[in-house]
Design a protein around this motif. Sequence first.
Motif, PDB file in Angstrom:
ATOM      1  N   GLY A  99     -21.255  35.449  22.982  1.00  8.80           N
ATOM      2  CA  GLY A  99     -20.534  35.062  24.102  1.00  8.80           C
ATOM      3  C   GLY A  99     -21.441  34.720  25.297  1.00  8.80           C
ATOM      4  N   VAL A 100     -22.621  35.480  25.526  1.00  4.76           N
ATOM      5  CA  VAL A 100     -23.362  35.212  26.467  1.00  4.76           C
ATOM      6  C   VAL A 100     -24.364  33.707  26.315  1.00  4.76           C
ATOM      7  N   VAL A 101     -24.524  33.489  24.940  1.00  7.50           N
ATOM      8  CA  VAL A 101     -25.552  32.459  24.688  1.00  7.50           C
ATOM      9  C   VAL A 101     -24.513  31.135  24.861  1.00  7.50           C
ATOM     10  N   VAL A 102     -23.304  30.887  23.894  1.00 12.75           N
ATOM     11  CA  VAL A 102     -22.332  30.032  24.025  1.00 12.75           C
ATOM     12  C   VAL A 102     -22.057  29.708  25.302  1.00 12.75           C
ATOM     13  N   ARG A 103     -21.529  30.848  26.362  1.00 13.99           N
ATOM     14  CA  ARG A 103     -21.016  30.485  27.371  1.00 13.99           C
ATOM     15  C   ARG A 103     -21.911  29.693  28.580  1.00 13.99           C
ATOM     16  N   SER A 104     -23.310  29.967  28.205  1.00 21.92           N
ATOM     17  CA  SER A 104     -24.212  29.132  28.937  1.00 21.92           C
ATOM     18  C   SER A 104     -24.539  28.047  28.616  1.00 21.92           C
ATOM     19  N   LEU A 105     -23.844  27.526  27.487  1.00 19.78           N
ATOM     20  CA  LEU A 105     -23.958  26.040  27.029  1.00 19.78           C
ATOM     21  C   LEU A 105     -22.756  25.113  27.090  1.00 19.78           C
ATOM     22  N   PRO A 152     -14.912  25.144  32.410  1.00 13.80           N
ATOM     23  CA  PRO A 152     -14.768  26.318  33.094  1.00 13.80           C
ATOM     24  C   PRO A 152     -13.646  27.216  32.100  1.00 13.80           C
ATOM     25  N   ALA A 153     -13.083  26.450  31.457  1.00 12.78           N
ATOM     26  CA  ALA A 153     -11.845  27.303  30.526  1.00 12.78           C
ATOM     27  C   ALA A 153     -12.867  27.960  29.221  1.00 12.78           C
ATOM     28  N   LEU A 154     -13.637  27.108  28.740  1.00 19.40           N
ATOM     29  CA  LEU A 154     -14.888  27.648  27.626  1.00 19.40           C
ATOM     30  C   LEU A 154     -15.602  28.642  28.168  1.00 19.40           C
ATOM     31  N   PHE A 155     -16.094  28.404  29.473  1.00 14.60           N
ATOM     32  CA  PHE A 155     -16.857  29.604  29.988  1.00 14.60           C
ATOM     33  C   PHE A 155     -16.225  30.851  30.201  1.00 14.60           C
ATOM     34  N   LEU A 156     -14.837  30.688  30.507  1.00 12.99           N
ATOM     35  CA  LEU A 156     -13.899  31.866  30.594  1.00 12.99           C
ATOM     36  C   LEU A 156     -14.040  32.616  29.216  1.00 12.99           C
ATOM     37  N   VAL A 157     -13.576  31.760  28.275  1.00 13.34           N
ATOM     38  CA  VAL A 157     -13.241  32.378  26.879  1.00 13.34           C
ATOM     39  C   VAL A 157     -14.548  33.100  26.368  1.00 13.34           C
ATOM     40  N   PHE A 158     -15.642  32.419  26.380  1.00 10.10           N
ATOM     41  CA  PHE A 158     -16.850  32.995  26.013  1.00 10.10           C
ATOM     42  C   PHE A 158     -17.157  34.012  26.737  1.00 10.10           C
ATOM     43  N   SER A 159     -16.939  34.209  27.953  1.00  8.05           N
ATOM     44  CA  SER A 159     -17.093  35.485  28.918  1.00  8.05           C
ATOM     45  C   SER A 159     -16.249  36.441  28.326  1.00  8.05           C
ATOM     46  N   VAL A 160     -15.016  36.279  27.955  1.00  8.62           N
ATOM     47  CA  VAL A 160     -14.248  37.230  27.315  1.00  8.62           C
ATOM     48  C   VAL A 160     -14.728  37.867  25.951  1.00  8.62           C
ATOM     49  N   VAL A 161     -15.331  36.864  25.092  1.00  6.29           N
ATOM     50  CA  VAL A 161     -15.882  37.413  23.824  1.00  6.29           C
ATOM     51  C   VAL A 161     -17.198  38.285  24.441  1.00  6.29           C
ATOM     52  N   ALA A 162     -18.056  37.785  25.394  1.00  8.44           N
ATOM     53  CA  ALA A 162     -19.179  38.780  25.501  1.00  8.44           C
ATOM     54  C   ALA A 162     -18.600  40.139  26.153  1.00  8.44           C
ATOM     55  N   LEU A 163     -17.852  39.882  27.230  1.00  7.03           N
ATOM     56  CA  LEU A 163     -17.310  41.288  27.655  1.00  7.03           C
ATOM     57  C   LEU A 163     -16.544  42.093  26.861  1.00  7.03           C
ATOM     58  N   SER A 164     -15.857  41.520  25.815  1.00  7.92           N
ATOM     59  CA  SER A 164     -15.170  42.460  25.036  1.00  7.92           C
ATOM     60  C   SER A 164     -16.115  43.243  24.176  1.00  7.92           C
ATOM     61  N   GLY A 165     -17.351  42.446  23.559  1.00  6.87           N
ATOM     62  CA  GLY A 165     -18.311  43.203  22.893  1.00  6.87           C
ATOM     63  C   GLY A 165     -18.747  44.151  23.753  1.00  6.87           C
ATOM     64  N   ASP A 224     -32.158  25.822  35.702  1.00  8.90           N
ATOM     65  CA  ASP A 224     -30.986  26.183  36.056  1.00  8.90           C
ATOM     66  C   ASP A 224     -30.187  27.567  35.687  1.00  8.90           C
ATOM     67  N   TRP A 225     -28.966  27.648  36.203  1.00 13.34           N
ATOM     68  CA  TRP A 225     -28.421  29.030  35.878  1.00 13.34           C
ATOM     69  C   TRP A 225     -28.090  29.224  34.671  1.00 13.34           C
ATOM     70  N   ARG A 226     -28.239  28.277  33.735  1.00 20.02           N
ATOM     71  CA  ARG A 226     -27.647  28.585  32.304  1.00 20.02           C
ATOM     72  C   ARG A 226     -28.724  29.396  31.611  1.00 20.02           C
ATOM     73  N   TRP A 227     -30.038  29.079  31.843  1.00 14.31           N
ATOM     74  CA  TRP A 227     -31.119  29.765  31.285  1.00 14.31           C
ATOM     75  C   TRP A 227     -31.110  31.160  31.805  1.00 14.31           C
ATOM     76  N   GLY A 228     -30.891  31.308  33.226  1.00 10.41           N
ATOM     77  CA  GLY A 228     -30.830  32.755  33.800  1.00 10.41           C
ATOM     78  C   GLY A 228     -29.679  33.603  33.414  1.00 10.41           C
ATOM     79  N   THR A 229     -28.585  33.029  33.086  1.00  9.42           N
ATOM     80  CA  THR A 229     -27.407  33.823  32.517  1.00  9.42           C
ATOM     81  C   THR A 229     -27.598  33.987  30.969  1.00  9.42           C
ATOM     82  N   ALA A 230     -28.318  33.274  30.132  1.00  4.15           N
ATOM     83  CA  ALA A 230     -28.496  33.270  28.796  1.00  4.15           C
ATOM     84  C   ALA A 230     -29.484  34.215  28.649  1.00  4.15           C
ATOM     85  N   ALA A 231     -30.560  34.261  29.491  1.00  5.52           N
ATOM     86  CA  ALA A 231     -31.596  35.487  29.194  1.00  5.52           C
ATOM     87  C   ALA A 231     -31.238  36.606  29.239  1.00  5.52           C
TER      88      ALA A 231
END
Length: 174
Positions: free
Chosen positions: A93-99, A103-116, A167-174
Amino acid sequence: QNGSVPTPQRTGRWLVGVAIVLLAVNLRPAVGSVGVVLEALRGDLGMSVTTAGLLTTLPVLCFAAAGIAAHSVIAKLGLHVTTVLVLVLAVTGVVVRSLVDSPALFLVFSVVALSGCAIGNILLPPLAKRHFPDHIAGISAAYGAALMGGGAISSFLTVPLSSTLGDWRWGTAA
């Protein structure tokens, strides 16, 4: 044997303790890394204020929903298989949402990460009880500190990592 020579059981137990603490460290960055770069994230993804509000509410919603489902998942898969699943969900979830660029996919993969992460929270006490029945207070203190430390570290490092790496993508993925 003298007390200074580690036995395989002692070494294995020590490694399990380290694994529990490392699991705990990784259960908060999915939450803490987003808020500190929210404006950049919103701008880059074209996310509305309403969607951003939903994004910031997702941790509470996911922790509630996944927390309710956790017992069934653990009962069906077992404690250790569920732990591996939690890590796969959180990392994926964390890696895919950063890619993603939606916005909809970011929310979906946030749900995946947060559920884990949410199910991981539920796993920590039974893992402690199973592997450290004689040291529950100590292992609970260690993973509790690790939970808080993981959240603090992610909030603290996301912006500098984002700046350094581009950019933010690398920071949130790390």
